[in-house]
Design a protein around this motif. Structure first.
Motif, PDB file in Angstrom:
ATOM      1  N   GLY A   1      -6.031   8.102  32.612  1.00  0.00           N
ATOM      2  CA  GLY A   1      -4.449   7.727  32.191  1.00  0.00           C
ATOM      3  C   GLY A   1      -4.634   6.714  32.591  1.00  0.00           C
TER       4      GLY A   1
ATOM      5  N   TYR B   1      -6.700   4.563  33.763  1.00  0.00           N
ATOM      6  CA  TYR B   1      -7.596   3.199  32.553  1.00  0.00           C
ATOM      7  C   TYR B   1      -6.746   3.023  31.304  1.00  0.00           C
ATOM      8  N   ALA B   2      -5.836   4.319  30.980  1.00  0.00           N
ATOM      9  CA  ALA B   2      -5.609   3.136  29.572  1.00  0.00           C
ATOM     10  C   ALA B   2      -4.003   2.622  29.515  1.00  0.00           C
ATOM     11  N   LEU B   3      -3.510   3.038  31.578  1.00  0.00           N
ATOM     12  CA  LEU B   3      -2.470   1.819  31.457  1.00  0.00           C
ATOM     13  C   LEU B   3      -2.705   1.381  31.885  1.00  0.00           C
TER      14      LEU B   3
ATOM     15  N   ARG C   1      -5.254  -0.455  30.473  1.00  0.00           N
ATOM     16  CA  ARG C   1      -5.643  -1.622  29.223  1.00  0.00           C
ATOM     17  C   ARG C   1      -4.900  -1.231  27.889  1.00  0.00           C
TER      18      ARG C   1
END
Lengths: 293, 342
Positions: free
Chosen positions: A107, A109-111, A113
C-alpha cells in the motif's frame, strides 16, 4: 567554526548538565528501582517501616535466607502461568509485525508512486483513522465478534491489531518510499518488467532499512497494546499486558503484587534489548514523519 | 501508475482498514441508537404460612430468548445521548435552575459523569501537550551541548519512558508513589505529614497523572527536537553571531523559528495520543478521582455485570466527534494546501 557556536559559559553549562542529569534520573531510576525491588519480598518492596528496606531487604533475608530472592519470578512464571502469556505475546507480536508490514509495504509503495488525487485523500483518511481512540473501535467490535463467535481467540486480536496499525504503517512506509528515486522502478519497467516485477526486483532490495524502522514501531504498538488484548482475548489466551493487569485486579493478597512486579520487569526486558540494538532506527523513525511532513 | 495497479497494491490494506476501522465506526454509530432490553418480569405468587403475596421476578428464560432474537437490544433513538450519563440535558437544566451562582452551576455540571470525563480528558490533553513540548525542547538543547561521548547513553535512557508499555510505566510509578514506596514515603517525610497520599485527593491524583503524561511523552519531543537541532543551518547561526546576537537571541530568533514546523508536528501527534488517555487511569487506579472519555467506555464494557453496549457506543460516538473537532484545523489546513496546489 562550528565549535564557536557551541562555546558556552560555565554557569550555563552547569545548568545544562543539571537539566540532563535530572531528566536521566527521572527516566531511568524508576526502572532500576523496580528491577532491584523485584528480588525482594513484598514487606520489603512496599515497606511499612522504612523505604530503605527495599534496598537492603531485612525481611527478605528473614524469610528466604538471602538478600535476593527469585520467589516472585518463580511464582509468576510457573505458578501463575506467565510463560503462557509470554508465549501468546510472542505469537501476537510476530504475526502482527509480519502481516502489517506485508500489506502496508504494498500500500505504501502504491501511495508513494501514484500521483492521483485520491491517493492524497486516502492518506488524510488514514490520519483521521490514526486519531481514533482504540477503545471506540473495540466497543464496535465486541457485539459483532460475540455474534460471529470469534471473540477471545488470538487470530482475531492479531487481525484487529494489524488493522489498527495500518494507518500509521502506511504513512511511514509512504514517506520512506518517497525517498527511493522513481527512476529505479521506472527504468526496470522500461526494461520490460511489469509493475509488480519492478517492485519485487528493483525496489525490494533497497527498501529494508525503511522496513526495519517501520517494523520496530509495529512491534511496539502490538507489544504495548492494552485496550485490544484486554477486551478481545479470553482468560486462557491472555497476553502479557492484560495478564499483569489481572494480577492487580484480583484481591490484594500478599505476594500478588510481587508477581506483578516480577512480570513487569520481565515485560520490560525485551524492550530494553530492543532499544539497545535499534536505538538509531528508533530515533530516525521518530523523526522521519517530522522532517518530511 | 495505472488505477488498476494502484488498486491491486492497495487492496489488502484497504480491506483491513475498511473491515476493522470504518465498519466498526459504523457499527458503533448504529449500536448507540439501541439500549439493553428491559427486564422481563413475571409475577410469582409466593405462598407461605402467613398468606400469599405476589412478587415480581426476572424471567431468565424469556430474557435469554429475547437476547437471542434481538442481540442489539431495543431501539432507543437518541435517547442514550440525552440521558444522565451522557449529555444529560435535563440534569443540566435542573442544576441551572437550582444553583445560586454560575460557579455553583458549573461545579454541579462537572460532577455529571460525561462532563467529568470530558473535563479531565481536555485538561490532560491541553496541559500535558505544551509541557512536553517545552520540556522536550529544553532537554534537547541541553543534550546537544554535551560531549559526543555522552549523547548515545543519554538518548538510550531517555527513550525508556516512551517505549515502555504505558500501563507498565504507570504501574512502576504507582508502586513508587504508594505511601509504602520510595517517593510516597519521602514525600511524607518532606512535608512532615504521615497521612499524605497522592491517591486520596482529586487534585493530587490529577497532578500525578499529568506528571506521568509528561514523563511518558518528553522522550518523543526530545528526540524530534534533537534531530532537528542537528540540521539547524550553521551559516545563519554564524551570521547572527557576527551581527552581535546573544545566545538567547540566537535561540529565540534562529533556532526556535527553524524548529517551529517540528513543534507543530509534535503537537499534532501528542494531541491525538493524549486525547485517548486511558491506560494511566487503569495503572494508577485513579478512576475514583479522574476518569477520561476512553475510561468511561471501558467502564461501560467491563464495569458492571453485563456490558452496556449502547452506553459505550454513545460515549464512543461523542469521543469520535471530539477527535474530529480536534483535527479540524489540520484538515482545513491540508484542504487549503491541496486546493492551492491544484
Amino acid at each position: 567554526m562550528a565549535s564557536r557556536t557551541r562555546e558556552q559559559s560555565i554557569p550555563l553549562r552547569t545548568l545544562c548538565i543539571g537539566v540532563v542529569a535530572v531528566w536521566i534520573i527521572m527516566a531511568a531510576f524508576p526502572f532500576l528501582w523496580t528491577a532491584w525491588g523485584s528480588f525482594k519480598v513484598e514487606p520489603d518492596f512496599m515497606s511499612r517501616i522504612n523505604w530503605i528496606n527495599a534496598l537492603t531487604g531485612p525481611r527478605t533475608i528473614e524469610q528466604t535466607g538471602s538478600a535476593f530472592s527469585n520467589s516472585a519470578y518463580h511464582g509468576a512464571w510457573v505458578d501463575q502461568g506467565f510463560w503462557q502469556a509470554a508465549l501468546n505475546t510472542a505469537i501476537v507480536t510476530v504475526s502482527v509485525v509480519v502481516l502489517s508490514l506485508t500489506i502496508a509495504t504494498l500500500g505504501g509503495y502504491a501511495l508513494a508512486r501514484s500521483g492521483f488525487k485520491y491517493a492524497y485523500w486516502l492518506l488524510i483518511i488514514a490520519l483521521v483513522f490514526r486519531a481514533m481512540p482504540h477503545i471506540t473501535l473495540v466497543s464496535g467490535y465486541l457485539l459483532p465478534f460475540f455474534e460471529l463467535n470469534i471473540w477471545g481467540y488470538l487470530p482475531t486480536s492479531i487481525i484487529v491489531l494489524v488493522a489498527i496499525n495500518q494507518p500509521f504503517t502506511l504513512w511511514m512506509l509512504h514517506a520512506f518510499f518517497l525517498t527511493i528515486p522513481k527512476d529505479l522502478d521506472e527504468s526496470a519497467m522500461v526494461d520490460g518488467c511489469t509493475r509488480f516485477q519492478a517492485f519485487r526486483l528493483a525496489v525490494m532490495p533497497v527498501m529494508w532499512p525503511g522496513i526495519v524502522t517501520t517494523g520496530l514501531f509495529s512491534f511496539l504498538l502490538a507489544y504495548n497494546d492494552f485496550t485490544v488484548t484486554t477486551l478481545l482475548l479470553s482468560q486462557d489466551n491472555q497476553t502479557m499486558v492484560p495478564k499483569i493487569a489481572s494480577f492487580l485486579g484480583s484481591t490484594q493478597t500478599e505476594g500478588n503484587v510481587m508477581f506483578a512486579v516480577a512480570s513487569v520487569v520481565m515485560a520490560i526486558i525485551p524492550l530494553f534489548i530492543l532499544i539497545l540494538i535499534f536505538q538509531r532506527q528508533i530515533v530516525s523513525g521518530l523523526t522521519a514523519g517530522a522532517v518530511k511532513g | 501508475m495505472k488505477h488498476s495497479h494502484f488498486l491491486a497494491f492497495m487492496a489488502p490494506s484497504l480491506i483491513v482498514m475498511l473491515l476493522f476501522i470504518a465498519l466498526p465506526i459504523g457499527s458503533v454509530a448504529y449500536q448507540s441508537l439501541f439500549v439493553e432490553h428491559e427486564q422481563v418480569l413475571v409475577e410469582v405468587e409466593n405462598c407461605g404460612p402467613f398468606g400469599c403475596e405476589t412478587e415480581a421476578r426476572v424471567d431468565n428464560a424469556a430474557m435469554a430468548e429475547l437476547q437471542e432474537t434481538k442481540p442489539m437490544g431495543r431501539f432507543n433513538g437518541i435517547g442514550t445521548y440525552l440521558n444522565a450519563t451522557h449529555l444529560a440535558g435535563n440534569e443540566i437544566k435542573a442544576i441551572w435552575a437550582n444553583s445560586s451562582s454560575i460557579g455553583d452551576a458549573l461545579s454541579g455540571i462537572s460532577n455529571l459523569p460525561f462532563y467529568k470525563a470530558l473535563i479531565f480528558t481536555l485538561a490532560y490533553t491541553f496541559i500535558v501537550t505544551p509541557l512536553c513540548i517545552i520540556l522536550g525542547f529544553l532537554v534537547a538543547v541541553c543534550v546537544n551541548t554535551l560531549p559526543n561521548l555522552f549523547k548515545g547513553p543519554v538518548i538510550f535512557f531517555s527513550l525508556l519512558p516512551m517505549i515502555v508499555t504505558p500501563i507498565i510505566g504507570s504501574l512502576v510509578l504507582f508502586w513508587m508513589i504508594d505511601a509504602r514506596g520510595v517517593i510516597g514515603a519521602n514525600l511524607q517525610l518532606l512535608f512532615n505529614d504521615p497521612q499524605l497520599s497522592l491517591k486520596a485527593s482529586p487534585t493530587l491524583t490529577w497532578i500525578t497523572l499529568f506528571v506521568y503524561g509528561v514523563w511518558h511523552s518528553i522522550p518523543f519531543s526530545f528526540v524530534v527536537f534533537y534531530a532537528g537541532l542537528q540540521t539547524v543551518p550553521q551559516d545563519t547561526l554564524e551570521s547572527s553571531m557576527v551581527d552581535g546576537a546573544t545566545r538567547w537571541q540566537r535561540i529565540r530568533y534562529v533556532v526556535i523559528p527553524y524548529l517551529m514546523p517540528l513543534a507543530v508536528f509534535i503537537a499534532l501527534m501528542q494531541l491525538m495520543d493524549n486525547f485517548r488517555v486511558f491506560e494511566p487511569i487503569v495503572g494508577f487506579s485513579a478512576q475514583a478521582n479522574a476518569t477520561s472519555l476512553s475510561y468511561q467506555i471501558y467502564n461501560d464494557l467491563r464495569g458492571g455485570d453485563s456490558p452496556l453496549y449502547g452506553s459505550a457506543a454513545t460515549t464512543s460516538m461523542l469521543t469520535i466527534f471530539g477527535v474530529i473537532i480536534l483535527l479540524t484545523p489540520v484538515l482545513i489546513r491540508t484542504w487549503h494546501d491541496f486546493t492551492r496546489k491544484t
